[in-house]
Enzyme design. Structure first.
Site, PDB file in Angstrom:
ATOM      1  N   LYS A  18      64.499 -11.683  63.693  1.00 48.58           N
ATOM      2  CA  LYS A  18      65.088 -10.337  63.772  1.00 48.58           C
ATOM      3  C   LYS A  18      64.223  -9.424  64.657  1.00 48.58           C
ATOM      4  O   LYS A  18      64.729  -8.658  65.477  1.00 48.58           O
ATOM      5  CB  LYS A  18      65.207  -9.720  62.373  1.00 48.58           C
ATOM      6  CG  LYS A  18      66.245 -10.407  61.486  1.00 48.58           C
ATOM      7  CD  LYS A  18      67.648 -10.177  62.003  1.00 48.58           C
ATOM      8  CE  LYS A  18      68.683 -10.984  61.259  1.00 48.58           C
ATOM      9  NZ  LYS A  18      69.988 -11.030  61.907  1.00 48.58           N
ATOM     10  N   SER A  73      67.147  -6.081  59.854  1.00 45.66           N
ATOM     11  CA  SER A  73      66.855  -6.125  58.421  1.00 45.66           C
ATOM     12  C   SER A  73      65.597  -5.339  58.114  1.00 45.66           C
ATOM     13  O   SER A  73      64.676  -5.260  58.935  1.00 45.66           O
ATOM     14  CB  SER A  73      66.648  -7.589  58.034  1.00 45.66           C
ATOM     15  OG  SER A  73      66.053  -7.674  56.760  1.00 45.66           O
ATOM     16  N   TYR A 123      62.538 -16.121  59.661  1.00 46.62           N
ATOM     17  CA  TYR A 123      63.762 -15.301  59.643  1.00 46.62           C
ATOM     18  C   TYR A 123      63.442 -13.884  60.124  1.00 46.62           C
ATOM     19  O   TYR A 123      64.082 -13.354  61.043  1.00 46.62           O
ATOM     20  CB  TYR A 123      64.380 -15.270  58.236  1.00 46.62           C
ATOM     21  CG  TYR A 123      65.451 -14.209  58.098  1.00 46.62           C
ATOM     22  CD1 TYR A 123      66.672 -14.350  58.749  1.00 46.62           C
ATOM     23  CD2 TYR A 123      65.227 -13.043  57.353  1.00 46.62           C
ATOM     24  CE1 TYR A 123      67.646 -13.366  58.658  1.00 46.62           C
ATOM     25  CE2 TYR A 123      66.198 -12.059  57.252  1.00 46.62           C
ATOM     26  CZ  TYR A 123      67.402 -12.219  57.907  1.00 46.62           C
ATOM     27  OH  TYR A 123      68.359 -11.231  57.816  1.00 46.62           O
TER      28      TYR A 123
HETATM   29  P1  NAD Z   1      76.707 -14.529  56.181  1.00 46.64           P
HETATM   30  O1  NAD Z   1      76.019 -15.847  56.266  1.00 46.64           O
HETATM   31  O2  NAD Z   1      77.661 -14.302  55.061  1.00 46.64           O
HETATM   32  O3  NAD Z   1      77.449 -14.217  57.560  1.00 46.64           O
HETATM   33  C1  NAD Z   1      77.016 -14.707  58.790  1.00 46.64           C
HETATM   34  C2  NAD Z   1      78.230 -15.303  59.493  1.00 46.64           C
HETATM   35  O4  NAD Z   1      77.824 -15.777  60.773  1.00 46.64           O
HETATM   36  C3  NAD Z   1      78.822 -16.505  58.745  1.00 46.64           C
HETATM   37  O5  NAD Z   1      80.222 -16.354  58.690  1.00 46.64           O
HETATM   38  C4  NAD Z   1      78.431 -17.701  59.604  1.00 46.64           C
HETATM   39  O6  NAD Z   1      79.378 -18.748  59.514  1.00 46.64           O
HETATM   40  C5  NAD Z   1      78.358 -17.078  60.985  1.00 46.64           C
HETATM   41  N1  NAD Z   1      77.452 -17.729  61.947  1.00 46.64           N
HETATM   42  C6  NAD Z   1      76.154 -18.077  61.770  1.00 46.64           C
HETATM   43  N2  NAD Z   1      75.653 -18.617  62.895  1.00 46.64           N
HETATM   44  C7  NAD Z   1      76.651 -18.594  63.814  1.00 46.64           C
HETATM   45  C8  NAD Z   1      76.754 -18.995  65.170  1.00 46.64           C
HETATM   46  N3  NAD Z   1      75.713 -19.545  65.805  1.00 46.64           N
HETATM   47  N4  NAD Z   1      77.927 -18.817  65.810  1.00 46.64           N
HETATM   48  C9  NAD Z   1      78.994 -18.262  65.178  1.00 46.64           C
HETATM   49  N5  NAD Z   1      78.955 -17.870  63.895  1.00 46.64           N
HETATM   50  C10 NAD Z   1      77.805 -18.029  63.223  1.00 46.64           C
HETATM   51  O7  NAD Z   1      75.559 -13.406  56.171  1.00 46.64           O
HETATM   52  P2  NAD Z   1      75.667 -11.837  55.924  1.00 46.64           P
HETATM   53  O8  NAD Z   1      74.979 -11.530  54.637  1.00 46.64           O
HETATM   54  O9  NAD Z   1      77.046 -11.368  56.137  1.00 46.64           O
HETATM   55  O10 NAD Z   1      74.722 -11.322  57.084  1.00 46.64           O
HETATM   56  C11 NAD Z   1      75.211 -10.921  58.349  1.00 46.64           C
HETATM   57  C12 NAD Z   1      74.050 -10.538  59.251  1.00 46.64           C
HETATM   58  O11 NAD Z   1      73.302  -9.502  58.618  1.00 46.64           O
HETATM   59  C13 NAD Z   1      73.068 -11.673  59.519  1.00 46.64           C
HETATM   60  O12 NAD Z   1      72.629 -11.579  60.857  1.00 46.64           O
HETATM   61  C14 NAD Z   1      71.938 -11.378  58.561  1.00 46.64           C
HETATM   62  O13 NAD Z   1      70.715 -11.893  59.021  1.00 46.64           O
HETATM   63  C15 NAD Z   1      71.933  -9.867  58.551  1.00 46.64           C
HETATM   64  N6  NAD Z   1      71.346  -9.308  57.318  1.00 46.64           N
HETATM   65  C16 NAD Z   1      71.814  -9.698  56.106  1.00 46.64           C
HETATM   66  C17 NAD Z   1      71.224  -9.200  54.945  1.00 46.64           C
HETATM   67  C18 NAD Z   1      71.703  -9.654  53.586  1.00 46.64           C
HETATM   68  O14 NAD Z   1      70.945  -9.496  52.625  1.00 46.64           O
HETATM   69  N7  NAD Z   1      72.901 -10.177  53.417  1.00 46.64           N
HETATM   70  C19 NAD Z   1      70.184  -8.265  55.042  1.00 46.64           C
HETATM   71  C20 NAD Z   1      69.746  -7.862  56.302  1.00 46.64           C
HETATM   72  C21 NAD Z   1      70.345  -8.395  57.441  1.00 46.64           C
END
Ligand code: NAD
Ligand code: UDP
Length: 336
Positions: free
Chosen positions: A151, A123, A147
């Site tokens: 990362k 991120s 958080y």
């Molecule tokens: P999201 O919460 O929609 O998706 C994450 C998925 O991972 C969910 O389906 C959840 O059920 C699953 N999950 C969480 N912990 C788990 C575990 N221990 N075992 C199995 N499944 C698990 O989030 P997103 O927005 O799709 O983000 C995806 C990734 O991208 C994350 O790592 C997040 O930190 C990173 N990210 C997101 C953003 C954002 O703004 N959305 C920005 C930068 C980075």
């Protein structure tokens, strides 16, 4: 076949569409702590292809071993993690366990099975408050909450891993602010409870689910005093993962890429763009700054363009149109 951890979530489900459309077979491992299986059923409807789904936790070695034993996995895209900054300050151990331990265990089991291609969701938060803009990959790093800390730690762990054994091929993708939805409007972002992020909050106000947006601060040194971010369409982001995976086939080592558009928009510019796209008013009130927020962030994504041949193609109008299309077709998100 590609293992997509957290593939039922917001970015994961859109990436599954992009992978299937690029001809990859996809296996999703998700524990559904922040998503529903419905998203993957809709991925199948969009693509006309099915996803193999394993319900399980990325920290569970036995589930991972079963997956690697049963299927020929060529590479892994690792989305599974928790992502709410405020919650991470209240429950740091839960965040470190899920995000850091999960990433360590995943890599350990990959090593056991000789699988070495990995794309990791990092991120822009790892840059903290940047000294100048746009942000390049070689800028100093720093975390301001657990958080972001998680990362940063995983980036370090994967970097050490790649340096310890030249067989690894790892891409660390630093996302800016993902928004939007698939053009069909059948998959999109479905936050549980009150949205923390700007775009889902705006769209819930437009659809009548929330009364008004709270704008956190109008006294930043920006174009109109409100915070500026680099919003990127989730399908552009999804396609970035497909490009990274293809590129890694011919690489070794660890490689970092910003995935952003290079343009910043203020909160009030986003409100206006969304009103225009939806034809609905978005009521807002100005409130004090949110703790930990910074004034302005946008990416230099030229490295991804140069090396991966990837560039964000969709603009702010597309982002607002597609978010609205998803929101109005699914006013309550994925309903069972
Ligand atoms: P999201 O919460 O929609 O998706 C994450 C998925 O991972 C969910 O389906 C959840 O059920 C699953 N999950 C969480 N912990 C788990 C575990 N221990 N075992 C199995 N499944 C698990 O989030 P997103 O927005 O799709 O983000 C995806 C990734 O991208 C994350 O790592 C997040 O930190 C990173 N990210 C997101 C953003 C954002 O703004 N959305 C920005 C930068 C980075
Ligand atoms: N923001 C806001 N009201 C909200 C949510 C966010 O004014 O209800 C602002 C926030 O202060 C920031 C921008 O919108 O300037 C993007 O915030 P978001 O939480 O979506 O992303 P991040 O802060 O992680 O970049």
């Amino acid at each position: 076949m590609i293992l997509v951890t957290g593939g039922a979530g917001y970015i994961g489900s859109h990436t599954c569409v992009a992978l299937l459309q690029a001809g990859y077979e996809v296996l999703v491992l998700d524990n559904f702590c922040n998503s529903k299986p419905e998203s993957l059923q809709r991925v199948s409807v969009i693509t006309g292809k099915s996803v193999v789904l394993v319900q399980g936790d990325v920290r569970d070695r036995s589930v991972l071993r079963e997956v690697f034993k049963q299927y020929v996995i060529d590479g892994v895209i690792h989305f599974a993690g928790l992502k709410a900054v405020g919650e991470s300050m209240e429950q740091p151990l839960r965040y470190y366990d899920n995000n850091v331990s999960g990433s360590v265990i995943l890599a350990e089991v990959m090593a056991e099975f000789g699988i070495n291609m990995l794309v990791f969701s990092s991120s822009a938060t790892v840059y903290g408050d940047p000294a100048s803009l746009p942000i390049r990959e070689d800028f100093p790093l720093g975390a301001t909450n657990p958080y972001g800390g998680s990362k940063l730690m995983v980036e370090q762990i994967y970097t050490d891993l790649a340096q310890s054994d030249g067989v690894w091929r790892i891409a660390l993708l630093r996302y800016f602010n993902p928004v939007g939805a698939h053009l069909s409007g059948t998959i999109g972002e479905d936050p549980s409870g009150i949205p923390n992020n700007l775009m889902p909050y705006i769209s819930q106000v437009a659809v009548g689910r929330r009364e008004q947006l709270t704008v956190f601060g109008n006294d930043y040194p920006t174009v109109d005093g409100t915070g500026v971010r680099d919003y990127i369409h989730v399908m552009d982001l999804a396609e970035g993962h497909v490009k990274a995976l293809a590129w890694l086939q011919n690489q070794v080592g660890v490689h970092v890429f910003n995935l952003g558009t290079g343009h910043g928009y203020s909160v009030l510019e986003m409100v206006k763009a969304f009103e225009f796209a939806s034809g609905r008013p978005v009521k807002y009130q100005i409130a004090p700054r949110r703790a930990g927020d910074i004034a302005e962030v946008y990416a230099d994504s030229l490295k991804a363009e140069r090396e991966l041949g990837w560039k964000a193609e969709r603009d702010i109008k597309d982002m607002c149109r597609d978010t609205w299309n998803w929101q109005k077709q699914n006013p309550l998100g994925y309903v069972d």
